[in-house]
Write an enzyme that holds these catalytic residues in place. Structure first.
Site, mmCIF file in Angstrom:
data_model
loop_
_atom_site.group_PDB
_atom_site.id
_atom_site.type_symbol
_atom_site.label_atom_id
_atom_site.label_comp_id
_atom_site.label_asym_id
_atom_site.label_seq_id
_atom_site.Cartn_x
_atom_site.Cartn_y
_atom_site.Cartn_z
ATOM 1 N N GLY A 37 0.808 -1.214 0.000
ATOM 2 C CA GLY A 37 0.000 0.000 0.000
ATOM 3 C C GLY A 37 0.840 1.260 0.000
ATOM 4 O O GLY A 37 0.335 2.340 0.315
ATOM 5 N N GLY B 190 5.101 2.867 -4.365
ATOM 6 C CA GLY B 190 5.275 2.020 -5.535
ATOM 7 C C GLY B 190 4.064 1.179 -5.842
ATOM 8 O O GLY B 190 3.717 0.977 -7.018
ATOM 9 N N PHE C 157 -1.390 -4.625 5.973
ATOM 10 C CA PHE C 157 -0.859 -3.816 7.058
ATOM 11 C C PHE C 157 -1.949 -2.994 7.722
ATOM 12 O O PHE C 157 -2.592 -2.159 7.079
ATOM 13 C CB PHE C 157 0.243 -2.886 6.546
ATOM 14 N N GLU D 245 -4.821 -0.333 6.390
ATOM 15 C CA GLU D 245 -4.423 0.374 5.165
ATOM 16 C C GLU D 245 -5.406 0.138 4.025
ATOM 17 O O GLU D 245 -5.769 1.072 3.293
ATOM 18 C CB GLU D 245 -3.023 -0.062 4.750
ATOM 19 N N THR E 4 15.322 -3.746 -8.851
ATOM 20 C CA THR E 4 14.962 -2.444 -8.285
ATOM 21 C C THR E 4 13.498 -2.139 -8.563
ATOM 22 O O THR E 4 12.806 -2.901 -9.242
ATOM 23 C CB THR E 4 15.865 -1.341 -8.892
ATOM 24 N N CYS F 228 8.855 7.817 -6.891
ATOM 25 C CA CYS F 228 7.460 8.260 -6.842
ATOM 26 C C CYS F 228 7.085 8.687 -5.431
ATOM 27 O O CYS F 228 7.803 8.411 -4.464
ATOM 28 C CB CYS F 228 6.529 7.140 -7.312
ATOM 29 N N HIS G 223 26.661 -0.466 1.194
ATOM 30 C CA HIS G 223 26.231 0.133 2.461
ATOM 31 C C HIS G 223 27.055 -0.395 3.631
ATOM 32 O O HIS G 223 27.491 0.374 4.503
ATOM 33 C CB HIS G 223 24.745 -0.156 2.703
ATOM 34 N N ARG H 165 18.247 0.847 8.120
ATOM 35 C CA ARG H 165 18.036 -0.229 7.145
ATOM 36 C C ARG H 165 19.325 -0.730 6.515
ATOM 37 O O ARG H 165 19.380 -1.842 6.008
ATOM 38 C CB ARG H 165 17.075 0.231 6.045
#
Length: 953
Positions: free
Chosen positions: A557, A560, A581, A584, A691, A696, A762, A874
């Protein structure tokens, strides 16, 4: 009689005959319904059969009947853990420990369940529906509610758990997390209160050389101050001994450990380390003696039960080398009574299996088997079927390769209407001798009694292939055919070899693909008589060959998911948007209803901004509604949410369904296969994309989403199933998304997992910045990419080289295409070449990448206003369990060393307070927190073939 049935059930369970054990316990319970042990035993059997709800019910009854018997609580806790109800399991173990506070097994079980419960709860403490009330009642937190910006952040974190990582740098958010969870997160981030490092020696010497020593963080000053001077010297000598051991300088290692013992005679690890050296020297009796000394000293000085367990396990391994499996089993059991280490559990089970095989081989005697068979035949003739089963079972133990014995016992079970047991014996009989017609006849009769007419007809048909004149087979086949309805016939057609041949025919696959994309192609292909006959066969089997619109479930939700749902609906799909979730789905539905049911998508195409309104079929949290007759499942959620959606939709996933991760993230195929199971996962088509197609944002939740930018191309891979997908996967997805990005699917699906750059970029940058951090706060957060030095660049380069070497080894030895796995420098040139001003090294390329300008490390701001590393971000919580651990696990299976990845992974898991890689097991991926990852080892994948998946590309 009840005790006799219980003993029979126990024997069956030990032999792996789970259905027989359950049947025996059930009959015993009918005779003695107040016997708590019977419910406990049946609960264990249900767990082995993966019937966890029934296991829980039996455990509840056991506890009710014997509230002071802790084994019942253990059964209940285990069932709850299998059901994923870890919080309840913790409560059960706590109740048991009140009755038996010194039970080490209960303590270990509670610790594991508590850890699992904590892992589930930590990442979104803001999901509490009484959140605002709790904050309002807190003197420390209530003042924050006066700030509208803070209230907005709370709402966003309630709606989307991933926002916690975005806002964690806000000290007010940090304060809320601390109070809501009841922990001091500053201490947690800085490693306060952590356990001392465990002994790094191998638990069991292997044929391969010990791993190279890993660079370890220096112990803290506070830890040093708690030791005496003698203990410090002893630890130093111990580390020198460990280094000598790893270098195979065994005599030197022994001498160093002896010197350390003189300074710290009660340190159990010195004895277990000495034992490890003796094990490596093949001096197994000396190894046992050293462990016994360590255990004795440990008992006298109240040593950690894990150290005692380790010593006992090492004794067991030594006895294995000495060929004394019974003593080995005894010491493995002793070890497990102290601590249930997963690797020891597996080892004990293997030894138990070997012992059982040896006992069975020693018991074989065909002559005595014939005597028992004759007794069984006599009892069968007299109608005493339970007694006949007892004799036939004894005969099977005496001669397990005789198919007649299984056939005879199947006849007894059928008479007693124990059809599942009978069917199992029939299958074993047929497996022992595929030409033994009696096995098929017994199977047909059993299936007819079970109303499985189609399967019964197939059994009788195979009997007729052996003997076309067999009257019993002819009559059985006719009866089965007369009792078969149309639905049963369609199901039978799906298993028809002719249908399977049609579905595997490349020409028919092409024709079916054309017909799925263009319904007009149906009429054209029906003009060909051969094609028409094959299509009719598929239609009879219930396999759809045309479709008027793709039925797609968009999972999620977020931003994307809104874009994917809107574009797919605009391009003609039957779109079901599913969000599990919180509330939602209800909020999206309400927003759409207030906007005449339309979702607006704003995007720019060829310099022109467009606003288009899309009509979704349904927005729901109900998987039964969303997944009805679904063709394509599109997962547009973070990696940690994939499992929940897949499990919810599992009843609706059928052969030919397409499952797409966008992005799939590392380990995506392992998780799908683990949830679907080997049979179904082989029959679905899997797409994994590296990806998300767009940048957006939501302008109005549930009503209006804006595409800020679309990638020119998107890299991915497809794994075709054994059953053709109902839609041509890549063209179908391309048509749903539009002309851009151009979907480039190539190579083996494993390439997307290994080619993920976040897992190394990362973590290498985090490691490079914070590995030697002195613990002092910084006035500002350091630059992330622009702040790396040549040393970090070299580390990243080496980690990438290890992954490329792994991809090359897999490609060279297995013949799969992993060309999509690029070295990190080449990847940067492909993606950001025009944005990089200095391409001389990897480090300069990252520092001078304009796209990275100004990006900083995730940090936490303390009350002193200084910045400290945020290990809960993250970069750690996602890129370790859903990234680097998976690559490490694959490398382990392909036996390729990854020293640089190992170094970063060991540091990362320490900062997270997790154990994915177990140092005491030689750095293998078998840590206690492996269940949080998507590593292949979590799903029991341990071979090259399993990792490559089925079918191979």
């Amino acid at each position: 009689m009840a005790d006799e049935l219980k003993n029979k059930g126990n024997s069956a369970l030990s032999a792996g005959n789970i259905d027989e054990a359950i049947s025996c316990y059930t009959e015993a319970i009918k005779l003695d319904p107040s016997n708590h042990v019977l419910f406990s035993n049946r609960s264990a059997a249900y767990c082995k059969a993966e019937r966890y709800t029934e296991a829980l019910a039996d455990a509840d009854e056991c506890v009710k009947l014997a509230p002071n018997w802790t084994k019942g609580y253990t059964r209940k806790g285990a069932a709850l853990e299998f059901l994923g109800r870890f919080d309840e399991a913790v409560g059960v173990y706590e109740d048991a420990l009140q009755k038996e506070p010194n039970n080490a097994q209960l303590k270990a079980a509670m610790e594991n369940a508590y850890s699992q419960a904590g892992n589930k709860a930590f990442f979104n403490p803001f999901a509490d529906p009484k959140l605002m009330d709790r904050i309002q009642k807190s003197p420390k937190l209530r003042s924050y509610l006066s700030d509208p910006d803070f209230r907005l952040k709370l709402q966003m974190m309630q709606q989307d758990p991933s926002k916690l990582g975005q806002f964690i740098q806000d000290p007010r958010v940090m304060a809320c997390v601390s109070e809501l969870l009841g922990v001091n997160l500053d201490d947690a981030m800085n490693g306060a209160g952590g356990d001392a490092q465990d002994d790094k020696m191998e638990t069991d010497a292997a044929a391969s050389p010990p791993p190279p020593p890993k660079e370890e963080p220096k112990p803290s000053a506070s830890a040093d101050q708690s030791l005496t001077e003698e203990e410090k010297k002893a630890n130093a000598l111990k580390e020198q001994g460990n280094s000598a051991y790893k270098a195979k300088q065994f005599d030197q290692a022994i001498e160093l450990y002896k010197q350390a013992m003189e300074l710290a005679p009660t340190n159990v690890s010195l004895y277990t380390n000495t034992a490890a050296v003796r094990f490596e020297q093949q001096r197994y009796e000396d190894c046992i003696a050293e462990c016994q000394k360590g255990i004795e000293i440990g008992r006298e000085n109240n040593a950690d039960f894990k150290l005692i367990a380790k010593a006992l396990a090492r004794i067991a391994n030594a006895y294995v080398k000495l060929g004394n499996l019974r003593e080995a089993k005894r010491y493995f059991d002793k070890s497990l009574s102290e601590h249930r280490a997963p690797d020891v559990i597996k080892r004990a089970q293997e030894i138990e299996r070997q012992l059982k095989q040896l006992e069975e081989q020693a018991y074989i005697n065909p002559e005595l088997a014939e005597e028992e068979k004759a007794k069984g035949n006599e009892q069968f003739s007299n109608g005493k079927f339970p007694d006949a089963i007892r004799h036939y079972s004894e005969a099977i133990r005496r001669n397990p390769d005789d198919p007649r014995l299984y056939s005879n016992r199947a006849a007894c079970y059928t008479k007693l209407m124990e059809f599942n047991m009978a069917l199992k014996d029939c299958d074993t009989c047929i497996k022992k001798d595929p030409k033994f017609i009696k096995g098929y006849l017994r199977k047909g009769a059993c299936l007819m009694a079970m109303k499985e007419n189609v399967k019964a007809a197939e059994a009788y048909r195979k009997a007729l292939e052996i003997d076309e004149n067999c009257q019993e087979a002819k009559e059985g086949y006719m009866q089965a055919e007369l009792g078969t309805n149309d639905e049963q016939r369609r199901q039978a057609a799906l298993n028809d070899p002719e249908v399977q041949d049609i579905l595997s025919d490349p020409a028919m696959q092409m024709i079916l693909g054309q017909m799925q994309k263009d319904p007009k192609a149906v009429a054209e292909h029906l003009q060909n008589p051969q094609v028409r006959t094959k299509l009719q066969k598929l239609i009879d089997a219930g396999i759809p060959i045309t479709m008027s619109g793709v039925k797609v479930v968009i999972c999620g939700g977020g931003n994307g998911a809104h874009v994917a749902a809107g574009l797919a609906a605009l391009n003609g799909a039957d779109v079901r948007m599913m969000s599990t979730f919180s509330d939602e789905a209800e909020r999206i539905s309400a927003a759409l209803a207030a906007n005449n049911g339309l979702l607006r998508v704003t995007y720019t195409d060829a310099g022109t901004t467009k606003e288009l309104d899309a009509k979704l079929s349904v927005v729901t949290k109900d998987p039964a509604v969303a997944g009805k007759d679904v063709d394509l499942i599109l997962l547009v959620v973070p990696a940690f949410a994939h499992a929940g959606y897949l499990r919810a939709l599992l009843p609706n996933i059928t052969p030919g369904t397409v499952i797409c991760g966008m992005p799939g993230s590392p380990g995506f195929p392992f998780e799908v296969d683990g949830i679907l199971g080997p049979e179904l996962s082989a029959q679905v088509t899997l797409m994994d994309w590296a990806t998300l197609p767009w940048a957006c944002r939501l302008l109005e939740f549930g009503r209006h989403v804006e595409v800020l930018g679309t990638k020119e191309s998107m890299r991915g891979s497809v794994r075709l199933g054994t059953v053709p997908s109902r839609v041509d996967p890549v063209p179908c997805l391309q048509s749903l998304l539009g002309q851009r990005p151009v979907l480039n699917a190539s190579g083996h699906i494993l390439g997307i997992t290994l080619g993920s750059v976040n897992q190394i970029v990362h973590l290498a940058v985090m490691y490079g910045q914070w590995y030697n951090w002195d613990g002092k706060g910084l006035p500002e957060s350091p630059l992330f990419y622009q702040g790396i030095n040549e040393e970090t660049g070299s580390l990243l380069n080496s980690m990438s080289a290890e992954i490329c070497a792994l991809a090359k080894k897999i490609s060279d030895t297995q013949g799969v295409d992993l060309k999509s796995v690029l070295h990190i420098y080449d990847w940067y040139m492909d993606c950001y070449g025009k944005d990089i001003s200095d391409k001389s090294t990897l480090a300069t390329s990252m520092r001078t990448n304009a796209s990275y300008r100004g990006l900083r490390h995730p940090t936490v701001v303390g009350e002193d206003g200084l910045h400290r590393p945020n290990y809960g971000y993250r970069y750690m919580t996602e890129d370790v369990p859903f990234g680097l651990v998976i690559t490490k696990g694959i490398a382990e299976i392909f036996q390729l060393p990854t020293p640089n990845i190992d170094r970063v992974l060991a540091w990362s898991q320490k900062q997270m307070g997790k154990e994915f890689v177990r140092e005491s097991a030689g750095g293998r991926v078998c840590g206690s927190d492996i269940g949080m990852t998507r590593a292949p080892q979590r799903y029991g994948l341990t071979t090259v073939e399993q990792v490559l998946g089925v079918p191979k590309q």
